[in-house]
Design a protein around this motif. Structure first.
Motif, PDB file in Angstrom:
ATOM      1  N   GLY A 142       0.813  -1.212   0.000  1.00  0.00           N
ATOM      2  CA  GLY A 142       0.000   0.000   0.000  1.00  0.00           C
ATOM      3  C   GLY A 142       0.846   1.261   0.000  1.00  0.00           C
ATOM      4  O   GLY A 142       0.509   2.256  -0.639  1.00  0.00           O
ATOM      5  N   SER A 143       1.956   1.192   0.709  1.00  0.00           N
ATOM      6  CA  SER A 143       2.819   2.368   0.804  1.00  0.00           C
ATOM      7  C   SER A 143       3.379   2.726  -0.571  1.00  0.00           C
ATOM      8  O   SER A 143       3.382   3.881  -1.002  1.00  0.00           O
ATOM      9  CB  SER A 143       3.946   2.060   1.782  1.00  0.00           C
ATOM     10  N   GLU A 144       3.814   1.701  -1.276  1.00  0.00           N
ATOM     11  CA  GLU A 144       4.376   1.927  -2.608  1.00  0.00           C
ATOM     12  C   GLU A 144       3.315   2.529  -3.532  1.00  0.00           C
ATOM     13  O   GLU A 144       3.559   3.478  -4.263  1.00  0.00           O
ATOM     14  CB  GLU A 144       4.861   0.578  -3.146  1.00  0.00           C
ATOM     15  N   LEU A 145       2.104   1.968  -3.450  1.00  0.00           N
ATOM     16  CA  LEU A 145       1.014   2.466  -4.288  1.00  0.00           C
ATOM     17  C   LEU A 145       0.717   3.929  -3.963  1.00  0.00           C
ATOM     18  O   LEU A 145       0.572   4.769  -4.851  1.00  0.00           O
ATOM     19  CB  LEU A 145      -0.236   1.603  -4.069  1.00  0.00           C
ATOM     20  N   LEU A 146       0.643   4.217  -2.684  1.00  0.00           N
ATOM     21  CA  LEU A 146       0.352   5.581  -2.261  1.00  0.00           C
ATOM     22  C   LEU A 146       1.405   6.547  -2.820  1.00  0.00           C
ATOM     23  O   LEU A 146       1.078   7.591  -3.389  1.00  0.00           O
ATOM     24  CB  LEU A 146       0.322   5.644  -0.730  1.00  0.00           C
TER      25      LEU A 146
END
Ligand code: ADP
Ligand code: MG
Length: 621
Positions: A535-539
Motif C-alpha cells: 500500500g505504501s508503494e502504491l500511495l
C-alpha cells in the motif's frame, strides 16, 4: 541627460531585497537562521497562503534587547561582526545585517522580542522603510518575527510567486535543509493552522535524517567513516537512487550550500556503483578551516568559493567511494542472499571471499528491506513468489512503459501497418482464445488471425484492458476494496504535503485513507486488484503521478491520470514471461475490450500484417 543621484535608503534596501528575498522560502531561511544564531532550541514557523499572506517565526533564543530593536531592522546592522577580521572567520549563519532591513522594504514586518529577565516583549514595526515602536506584548522569552503581505509593494516580484502549494513546498524544503544542519533544534512548520511537520528537539544526526528522509530511506543509508572529521554524513546504498539531484544535500561548516562541484564530487564517488544518469541520496557535512573557503560570494550564502576546489572535490569523492567500497565488501550490509559479488563495475580483486550466508541477510531479504525495485542488485528479476495472475507481478523500473521497452526496430514499422478500422479486427470473439498465440522476446504476443498476423505489445494491451476495467469500476463506484487490517504509512514532509492536497482524489481512486497522527496515514481501502500489494508503494506512486499533473488541471483529468497509474502498475511488464493461459487471457481480454489498439497514453498496442501484404512482399502475387 539624467543627472546622477544618491538613491534613498528605502530604494537601496528594495534593490538589496531583490537578492536576498526572492520568495517566502528565502524569508523563512533568513528568519530561522537568525533564530539559530540566537541559540534557539525550539523554532516554529507558521505560514498563511504559502507564506504570501503571512510568515511567522517564533523562537526561544536570547532575543534582542529593547534598545537594539530599531537597529535590527536597519540595513547593514548586525551583532555578528565587528571587524574586518571577523568577516574572515564567520561562525554564525548570518553576518550581512541586511535580511531584516530587506524584509522591511518588501513587506510588513513586525518583531516582538523578549530577552530573559524582561517583563514583556517589546515591539518594532517596519513598513516601506518607516520604523516605529509598537505596543509591548506578553510573549515567552525569545523572538517572534512576522512578515505579512510579501511584495505587496513590488507587483513585479509578486507575479513571480507561485501558488500556495508550490511556495509551501519550497519553504518546507528550505526548513528541512536547516533542520538537517541543526538536529538538536526542534522545528515545527504549520500551514493554515495545519501541522506540516514537527521535528523533536535534541535529536542526533541519524534521527534527524530519518525524520526528514523517512524511515524507509534511512534503512538504506550507510554512514561515512565517522573517524573522518572533515567529511561526515550518510549516503544511500547505490540501489537507492532518485531522478533529480535534489536528494544530494551538502553542508559546509553547518550551513546548507548548493554547490555544483560538491554534488558532482558525490556523483563521482558513485561512479561504477550506480546506473549512470541516476542520482544518489546523500547528506554530507563538510567541515573545513574557515580560511579554506569564502561564503560571502552569494547574497543568500547558498554558494561558496573554495580556495582549493580540487582538493575539496577529491576529499568528498574519496569519502563517498571509500564508504561504498566498504559497504560492498560486506555482503551482509547489502542484504544479498545469493552470494553474488559486489556490483561495482570496477569490481576490485581485494573484495574477495564471499561471506557465508547468515541468517540476518536472508531475513533482510525476506522482510522486503530491499523491495522489488532493484534490478542492479538482483540482475535476474524474481516475481517475488506472488500470485500467478498476470496483474499481480511486481514492477521493475526498467519496465516502465516508453522508457526501456525493447526496441521495436526488429519489426520495421513500414512493413507492418496498423489495422485501420474497428471492424477489421481479426478473429471472431468466440474463438479468440483459441487462435494460436505465442510470445516473443518476452514482450510481444504474436497472434494468427483469419486475415493476417497481429503483433501485440503485452504491456500496452494489458494496461488498456485494465484501464477500461478500472474506469468502469470508477464510474460504478466499485473501485475500493476495504482492507481487513488497515496499513499505516509514515510520510516524509514532501509526501505529506502532496497527500494533504490529493487525499480526496485518492479516495475516489479507491485508496481511502485516514490521518493518523504525525504524518502518518492509515490506508483503509485500496483500489481493486491491489489487495495483495504494498500500500505504501502504491500511495507514493499515485502521489508522484498526481503531483506531476499540470497545475489547475481539471479534477477528472487528475482521476484519469490516477487510473492510468493503477492500470500501468497492475499490467504485466515487457520482459515478463507469460505462460499459455496468461497469453490466452490477454487475447480474450482484447476481444472484449472497447478499444484495445492503443494503450491509455495513446501509443499503439498492436500492429497488423495482412496475409495479402505478406504475399505481396514475398512476390507471391
Ligand atoms: P544578520 O543575521 O546578518 O546579522 P539580520 O538582518 O538577519 O542580519 O538581523 C539583524 C540583527 O538582528 C542580528 O544581527 C541579530 O542581532 C538580531 N536578530 C535578528 N533576529 C533575531 C532573533 N530571532 N533573535 C535574536 N536576535 C535577532
Ligand atoms: Mg540574519
Amino acid at each position: 541627460m539624467q543627472r546622477i543621484q544618491q538613491l534613498s535608503p528605502h530604494l537601496v534596501n528594495q534593490i538589496a531585497a531583490g537578492e536576498v528575498i526572492e520568495r517566502p522560502a528565502s524569508v523563512v531561511k533568513e528568519l530561522v537562521e537568525n533564530a539559530i544564531d540566537a541559540g534557539a532550541v525550539e523554532i516554529q514557523v507558521d505560514l498563511e497562503e504559502g507564506g504570501k499572506r503571512s510568515i511567522r517565526v517564533i523562537d526561544d533564543g536570547f532575543g534582542i534587547v529593547p534598545d537594539d530593536l530599531t537597529l535590527a531592522v536597519a540595513s547593514h546592522a548586525t551583532s555578528k561582526l565587528r571587524t574586518e577580521e571577523d568577516l574572515h572567520k564567520v561562525h554564525t549563519l548570518g553576518f550581512r545585517g541586511e535580511a531584516l532591513a530587506s524584509m522591511a522594504s518588501v513587506g510588513e514586518l513586525d518583531i516582538v522580542s523578549r530577552p530573559a529577565g524582561q517583563a514583556a516583549g517589546e515591539r518594532v514595526m517596519a513598513r516601506e522603510g518607516k520604523v516605529e515602536r509598537g505596543a509591548p506584548e506578553m510573549i515567552p522569552n525569545g523572538t517572534r518575527v512576522t512578515l505579512r503581505n510579501l511584495f505587496y509593494n513590488v507587483p513585479a516580484r509578486k507575479r513571480f510567486l507561485r501558488n500556495d502549494r508550490a511556495e509551501l513546498t519550497r519553504v518546507s524544503a528550505a526548513l528541512q535543509h536547516i533542520a538537517l544542519s541543526a538536529p538538536e533544534v526542534g522545528f515545527t512548520l504549520t500551514h493554515g493552522g495545519r501541522t506540516v511537520f514537527r521535528f523533536a528537539k535534541g535529536q542526533d544526526l541519524h534521527e534527524r535524517i530519518q525524520e526528514v528522509l523517512g524511515e524507509e530511506t534511512m534503512q538504506q543509508m550507510i554512514e561515512l567513516d565517522p573517524q573522518h572529521p572533515q567529511v561526515r554524513g550518510w549516503i544511500g546504498r547505490p540501489d537507492l537512487s532518485k531522478r533529480n539531484a535534489q536528494s544530494i544535500y551538502t553542508f559546509l561548516n553547518g550551513r546548507f550550500v548548493r554547490d555544483r562541484a560538491l554534488v558532482q564530487a558525490v556523483r563521482e564517488g558513485y561512479r561504477g556503483f550506480q546506473i549512470p544518469g541516476r542520482n544518489p541520496v546523500a547528506v554530507i557535512f563538510l567541515q573545513l578551516p574557515v580560511e579554506e573557503f569564502d561564503v560571502n560570494v552569494h547574497p543568500a550564502k547558498l554558494e561558496v568559493r573554495f580556495r582549493e576546489s580540487s582538493a575539496v572535490f577529491s576529499l568528498v569523492r574519496g569519502a563517498v567511494l571509500a564508504c561504498l567500497e566498504r559497504a560492498a565488501s560486506v555482503p551482509d550490509l547489502l542484504g544479498r542472499s545469493d552470494g553474488r559479488a559486489p556490483r561495482s563495475l570496477d569490481d576490485a580483486p581485494h573484495r574477495s571471499g564471499s561471506a557465508p550466508s547468515t541468517g540476518r541477510r536472508s531475513e533482510a531479504t525476506a522482510r522486503g528491506g530491499f523491495p522489488g525495485e532493484r534490478p542492479w542488485a538482483f540482475p535476474t528479476p524474481v516475481a517475488g513468489g506472488r500470485v500467478a495472475e498476470p496483474g499481480s507481478v511486481r514492477s521493475r523500473p526498467s519496465d516502465s512503459p516508453g522508457t526501456a521497452a525493447p526496441s521495436r526496430g526488429a519489426l520495421a514499422a513500414d512493413r507492418i501497418s496498423a489495422p485501420r478500422r474497428q471492424d477489421d479486427l481479426p478473429g471472431g470473439q468466440q474463438d479468440a482464445g483459441e487462435s494460436p498465440v505465442f510470445q516473443v522476446r518476452n514482450a510481444y504476443l504474436v497472434v494468427e488471425e483469419p486475415n493476417g498476423l497481429t503483433v501485440i505489445d503485452q504491456h500496452a494491451l494489458h494496461e488498456k484492458i485494465l484501464f477500461e476495467e478500472l474506469c468502469m469500476a470508477f464510474e460504478r463506484g466499485t473501485l475500493r476494496q476495504p482492507l481487513l487490517i488497515p496499513e499505516a504509512v509514515h510520510l516524509t514532509p514532501e509526501a505529506w504535503i502532496q497527500f494533504c492536497e490529493h487525499q480526496s482524489v485518492l479516495a475516489d481512486l479507491g485508496l481511502v485513507t485516514e490521518e493518523f497522527g504525525q504524518r502518518t496515514v492509515l490506508i483503509r481501502s485500496v483500489p481493486m486488484g491491489f489487495e495483495q500489494r504494498d500500500g505504501s508503494e502504491l500511495l507514493h506512486d499515485l502521489l508522484n503521478r498526481l503531483d506531476g499533473a499540470p497545475q489547475g488541471g481539471a479534477e477528472l483529468d487528475l482521476r484519469l491520470r490516477g487510473i492510468e497509474t493503477l492500470a500501468c502498475k497492475r499490467a504485466v511488464k515487457a520482459g515478463q514471461r507469460l505462460d499459455v493461459d496468461q497469453q490466452r487471457d490477454l487475447i480474450r481480454g482484447r476481444a472484449q475490450a472497447f478499444q484495445p489498439r492503443n494503450c491509455p497514453h495513446g501509443r499503439p498496442a498492436e500492429l497488423f500484417l495482412s496475409w495479402e501484404e505478406l504475399d505481396r512482399r514475398f512476390d507471391r502475387r
